[in-house]
Design an enzyme around this catalytic site. Structure first.
Site, PDB file in Angstrom:
ATOM      1  N   HIS A 147       0.344   3.775   3.764  1.00 15.32           N
ATOM      2  CA  HIS A 147      -0.750   4.408   4.517  1.00 15.32           C
ATOM      3  C   HIS A 147      -2.070   3.648   4.386  1.00 15.32           C
ATOM      4  CE1 HIS A 147      -1.761   6.592   0.647  1.00 15.32           C
ATOM      5  NE2 HIS A 147      -2.986   6.472   1.122  1.00 15.32           N
ATOM      6  N   ASP A 177       6.167   5.474   1.437  1.00 18.06           N
ATOM      7  CA  ASP A 177       4.761   5.054   1.367  1.00 18.06           C
ATOM      8  C   ASP A 177       4.579   3.806   0.523  1.00 18.06           C
ATOM      9  OD1 ASP A 177       2.174   5.163   2.152  1.00 18.06           O
ATOM     10  OD2 ASP A 177       1.580   6.840   0.879  1.00 18.06           O
ATOM     11  N   GLY A 250      -9.223   6.036  -2.698  1.00 19.01           N
ATOM     12  CA  GLY A 250      -9.414   4.621  -2.990  1.00 19.01           C
ATOM     13  C   GLY A 250      -8.455   4.102  -4.040  1.00 19.01           C
ATOM     14  N   ASN A 251      -7.844   5.026  -4.809  1.00 17.39           N
ATOM     15  CA  ASN A 251      -6.810   4.640  -5.770  1.00 17.39           C
ATOM     16  C   ASN A 251      -5.468   4.369  -5.090  1.00 17.39           C
ATOM     17  OD1 ASN A 251      -8.368   6.475  -8.229  1.00 17.39           O
ATOM     18  ND2 ASN A 251      -7.393   4.535  -8.775  1.00 17.39           N
ATOM     19  N   SER A 252      -5.357   4.699  -3.816  1.00 14.75           N
ATOM     20  CA  SER A 252      -4.095   4.528  -3.107  1.00 14.75           C
ATOM     21  C   SER A 252      -3.533   3.128  -3.295  1.00 14.75           C
ATOM     22  CB  SER A 252      -4.281   4.778  -1.607  1.00 14.75           C
ATOM     23  OG  SER A 252      -4.455   6.132  -1.336  1.00 14.75           O
ATOM     24  N   GLY A 305      25.891  11.425   7.068  1.00 10.40           N
ATOM     25  CA  GLY A 305      25.985  12.329   8.210  1.00 10.40           C
ATOM     26  C   GLY A 305      26.353  13.745   7.818  1.00 10.40           C
TER      27      GLY A 305
END
Length: 504
Positions: A147, A177, A250-252, A305
């Site tokens: 992200h 992510d 901001g730590n992402s 499936g």
């Protein structure tokens, strides 16, 4: 509410200036007596109900008599590999006066009130983002969150020593992510850190986070591992580590370290309004995705499936199953790998290959980590009898609402797909090809195209439907700026747009 960490926030909006409260006072001179003042002792403190307050006792390891163990040596060892990731994307042009007074149905698709300009006065500002990452290879491979870099036109990475590099996105996986980027123009070897064994972590183990919260570079926080295998309903493969180490916007993409200096997680999400509840993608999951992200840029997952649910004590009794944990098959996709292998509804799956299955989620994650086309033994209980069934895995199809990713080594996609738009026949019965979807960050989005618009001209050619529009788009010269004429149903006049044709 669980939310991923936003890439950037204005520091002035996030911090409030408050009077400072001194946590310690200067020691008075030996020959000066301190003034008399009332003191509060935990030995005598009580709650409003009268209950005695007991101090919380913590016994840290001591590096010297009376001194706490410092994390400074660990910080000095690893901080050079933690980076600041800056992202920019070009703004979409404004729709102009022709978009004023949109009919309610179309306005809702833009997510606004009828009559508003969907991109505001003069168009949307350029997208900017700021996150964190960490170098895992001295040649400049960096891990960060999907992200942070999704839809980026440009990525620039700044190291702790002040050096900056442009970077390209090598691979992304939205479902976990995780993203991998490569720094350009690296000379010499960069400082880097290793991925550790997140499965070896125990709840209560100390951890340390380094990142760039609110743009404050190389900020360090510490805490413990609060929980493992958290499902926060962010995606089908949730298996987060939970920590109380301070994690902020901001730590992402920043690393979560163990005390050996190994990365055991990637900081990803927080709970809005809560304190001390942050989540990180486990390092072992990242390690499993890395080969595909490096080689093809996308992650292809195994698929059986099946529709499954957790085995409960009540279901176990009803199905006459001795197993306490497992995944119950509630449905089998016709023609899918599970159906071809003979799996049935009401089967209770207890393991896949070497991995134990104790829930529906653990089955989904176990299968997803396996290579499509590989064969795996599925252990299950059917009608009270244990058995093993060999299953040849298929490739997990893209689900509705998920981004369709194209491997780097794939043959060129149809131009309409590379432009980032899907077309259908005009729904108002008039000539043209209607835009039904626009991919975020695509050339179509940057050109200002939006769902609901109807293309009536591509280049010099008038188009009456999807087939003519597709042929005209495909015939366009790579790298050219292609003129598009579009109309909005219910509005007079037309709009002109210019779209950049990507290289093949």
């Amino acid at each position: 509410m669980v939310r991923t960490l936003p890439s950037r926030r204005r520091l002035a909006r996030a911090l409030m200036l408050t009077p400072l409260v001194a946590l310690g006072a200067c020691k008075p001179s030996p020959d000066v007596a301190p003034p008399d003042r009332p003191t509060l002792s935990l030995k005598t403190a009580t709650t409003p109900s009268g209950a005695k307050v007991e101090p919380a006792v913590y016994s840290p390891a001591l590096s010297a008599p009376g001194a706490l163990t410092s994390l400074a040596p660990l910080v000095d060892t690893v901080k050079g590999a933690v980076v600041n990731v800056e992202v920019q994307a070009r703004a979409r042009p404004a729709m102009g006066g022709m978009m004023q007074g949109l009919p309610p149905g179309l306005a809702e698709r833009f997510g606004m009130q009828g009559g508003q300009n969907p991109f505001g006065e003069g168009g949307a500002p350029a997208k900017q983002g700021l996150g964190s990452g960490f170098v895992i290879d001295p040649a400049g491979l960096v891990l960060t969150n999907n992200h942070v870099v999704e839809g980026a036109d440009s990525v620039r990475v700044k190291l702790e020593d002040g050096r900056s590099f442009d970077a390209e996105v090598l691979g992304r996986d939205a479902l976990t992510d995780v993203a991998l980027i490569q720094l350009k123009g690296v000379s010499g070897k960069l400082p880097f850190v290793k991925l550790g064994d997140s499965d070896g972590l125990r709840v209560g183990d100390p951890v340390m986070a380094i990142g760039n919260p609110f743009g404050l570079a190389s900020s360090v926080s510490a805490g413990i591992l609060s929980a493992r295998a958290r499902d926060i309903h962010a995606g089908p493969y949730d298996d987060f580590l939970q920590t109380d180490a301070a994690i902020n916007p901001g730590n992402s993409g920043g690393p979560l370290f163990n005390m050996k200096g190994e990365v055991v997680g990637m900081n990803t999400a927080i709970i809005g309004g809560a304190t001390g509840i942050g989540f990180a993608v486990p390092a072992n999951l990242i390690q499993a995705l890395l080969p595909q992200l490096q080689e093809t840029g996308v992650v292809r997952r195994g698929w059986v499936g099946l529709a499954v649910q957790d085995l409960t004590p009540e279901l176990a009794r009803a199905l006459r199953v001795d197993a306490a944990r497992g995944a119950v098959v509630a449905g089998v996709s016709a023609g899918g790998p599970g159906a071809k292998a003979g799996l049935r509804e009401e089967d209770v799956i207890t393991s896949v290959g070497e991995r134990a299955v104790d829930s529906a989620g653990s089955l989904t994650r176990a299968v997803a980590l396996l290579k499509p086309g590989s064969e795996v033994k599925v252990s299950l209980v059917r009608g009270g009898k244990a058995m093993e069934v060999p299953v040849k895995l298929g490739t997990r199809p893209t689900q509705r609402g998920e981004e369709e990713m194209t491997p780097r080594d794939a043959t060129p996609a149809p131009l309409s797909k590379r432009l980032g738009l899907r077309l259908s026949e005009a729904q108002d019965g008039n000539a043209g090809a209607q835009v039904v979807a626009v991919e975020s960050g695509s050339p179509a989005e940057r050109a200002g195209l939006a769902p609901g618009m109807v293309l009536t001209q591509v280049g010099d050619q008038k188009v009456s439907g999807v087939s003519e529009a597709a042929r005209a788009l495909t015939a366009a010269e790579p790298g050219a700026a292609l003129l598009l004429r579009a109309r909005v149903p219910g509005q007079d006049g037309s709009l002109l747009r210019a779209i950049e044709v990507p290289q093949r």
